[in-house]
Design an enzyme around this catalytic site. Structure first.
Site, PDB file in Angstrom:
ATOM      1  N   ASP A  16       0.820  -1.216   0.000  1.00 12.82           N
ATOM      2  CA  ASP A  16       0.000   0.000   0.000  1.00 12.82           C
ATOM      3  C   ASP A  16       0.853   1.266   0.000  1.00 12.82           C
ATOM      4  OD1 ASP A  16      -1.976  -1.874   0.196  1.00 12.82           O
ATOM      5  OD2 ASP A  16      -2.963  -0.999   1.928  1.00 12.82           O
ATOM      6  N   ARG A  98      -0.140   6.051  17.097  1.00  8.37           N
ATOM      7  CA  ARG A  98      -0.317   7.039  16.025  1.00  8.37           C
ATOM      8  C   ARG A  98       0.201   8.431  16.381  1.00  8.37           C
ATOM      9  NH1 ARG A  98       0.032   2.819  13.318  1.00  8.37           N
ATOM     10  NH2 ARG A  98      -1.867   1.864  12.486  1.00  8.37           N
ATOM     11  N   SER A 181      -6.296  -8.160   7.945  1.00 11.33           N
ATOM     12  CA  SER A 181      -5.216  -7.179   8.001  1.00 11.33           C
ATOM     13  C   SER A 181      -4.715  -7.071   9.440  1.00 11.33           C
ATOM     14  CB  SER A 181      -5.698  -5.813   7.512  1.00 11.33           C
ATOM     15  OG  SER A 181      -6.681  -5.293   8.390  1.00 11.33           O
TER      16      SER A 181
END
Length: 408
Positions: A16, A98, A181
């Site tokens: 990706d 994150r 995933s």
């Protein structure tokens, strides 16, 4: 689009982000800088450098950094001080990683003179929110490019076709439809999608990668100790360890004993429910141990207030508001409560469980008095006759209510 000259991409080297790298160059005519973070995901990161070089990224614009210690010390540990669980169960393993990635992207953007940042999160998930709230919280003028919300590569087939057209290596396991995933870091592994989308179906054994099957875990319990100072774990079994080394050690124990599996249907911030499977072996042990030492050292009022604040704090992290003033305000209160949270906790690890079976602390921090709580002679420190007045005062409003209801 011509106003983007240089962009910092959160880059894993996978299919990706490799496609995104080329797409950014083509669509925006810009130079791409890659940032790859070693968060303890257990993968060799040097291939990411080679893939970036092959894609034409300048060597000085390839950033690969080991941020494991920073991740645990400045993100995981503050969260653990709060005993944070989203919706009462989820230890926030993806959510807490994150903000660190976003912070380093912004720092690198300033360092190399980039005017944009980019990520590979899809338009249906929470990560796009977490990344971008982090970006804007640190640089309100930064340009954000989210390819999954812009391009027409809306299927795995189109993605692979684009990769083939531009000479991007495609791993064999990406040729077919991925069964699920994953996202991994030192705190956890998460799996979602495909075989996990039906919440009625049990998670297949092959999905688990971080923990042994609890049913086949050792038949003999193992006992360990975790040492704390100022609310943070500092050692295991009497051995002082750095934050990342400590979490790694606890992960090893958790893997062996099948600890930390969670099958969860959660409420995403973007509005939908999703089903995921999480493995957080060391984090599960650490949470149990931290609560164990707080039982001795934290005052009832502070402990109960912390438990009231925790869901709000956890939701802020889950939704991406790590850099918000309200999270920082809550953190200040939580950190203040941890001043005297120090001592040793003993845990019993056995077939998927991490149970606190002992805890001790220095008398400077201890709020537990065996002399007061004993059923034996307490030397006059607690007069049981005082309880009568205490109960009568607390019962007054209930008696008044009872009288009113009786006479109605």
């Amino acid at each position: 689009m011509a106003d983007v000259n240089r962009v910092v991409l959160a880059y894993s080297g996978g299919l990706d982000t490799s496609v995104i790298l080329k797409w950014l160059e083509q669509t925006y005519g810009c130079e791409v800088v890659t940032f790859t973070a070693d968060l303890g995901q257990g993968e060799e990161l040097e291939p990411a450098r080679q893939k970036a070089l092959k894609a034409g990224v300048k060597p000085e614009h390839i950033f690969i950094e080991d941020v494991r210690e920073e991740f645990v010390k400045d993100y995981v540990f503050p969260m653990m001080r709060a005993n944070a669980l989203y919706e009462g169960l989820y230890l926030l393993g993806t959510s807490i990683a994150r903000p660190l990635i976003a912070k380093r992207q912004i720092e690198i953007a300033h360092q190399v003179g980039a005017d944009a940042v980019s990520h590979g999160a899809t338009g249906k998930g929470n990560d796009q929110v977490r990344f971008e709230l982090g970006y804007y919280g640190l640089d309100p003028d930064i340009r954000v490019i989210a390819p999954w919300r812009e391009w027409d590569l809306t299927s795995r087939t189109r993605l692979i076709a684009f990769a083939e057209e531009h000479g991007i290596d495609i791993p064999r396991d990406k040729r077919g439809e991925a069964p699920f995933s994953t996202d991994a870091n030192l705190l956890h592994t998460s799996s979602e999608g495909k075989v996990l989308e039906d919440p009625w179906e049990e998670t297949p054994d092959y999905v688990y990668s971080r923990t042994n099957d609890p049913e086949s875990a050792p038949d003999t319990p193992e006992y360990i100790t975790v040492e704390f100072e100022g609310g943070d774990a500092v050692g295991v079994n009497g051995e002082p360890l750095s934050p990342a080394a400590l979490l790694t050690k606890l992960n090893d124990y958790g893997r062996e004993h099948g600890i930390g599996r969670l099958d969860l249907v959660e409420n995403r911030f973007v509005g939908m429910k999703s089903r995921g499977m999480y493995e957080t072996p060391g984090g599960t042990i650490l949470l149990a141990a931290h609560r164990g030492i707080e039982q001795l050292t934290l005052d009832r009022g502070a402990a109960h207030l912390k438990d009231e604040l925790m869901p709000r704090y956890a939701e802020l992290i889950y939704n991406g508001f790590w850099f918000s003033p309200e999270r920082e305000m809550l953190q200040a209160a939580i950190d203040h409560s941890q001043t005297h949270v120090a001592g040793t906790v003993r845990l019993k690890l056995y077939k998927g469980r991490a149970d606190v079976v002992g805890r001790k602390t220095d008398r400077r921090f201890n709020l537990y008095s065996q002399e007061v709580v004993t059923f034996e002679e307490d030397k006059g420190r607690y007069d049981q006759r005082d309880a009568a007045g205490f109960i009568r005062l607390n019962a007054l409003r209930l008696r008044l209510l009872g009288e009113r209801n009786r006479d109605a």
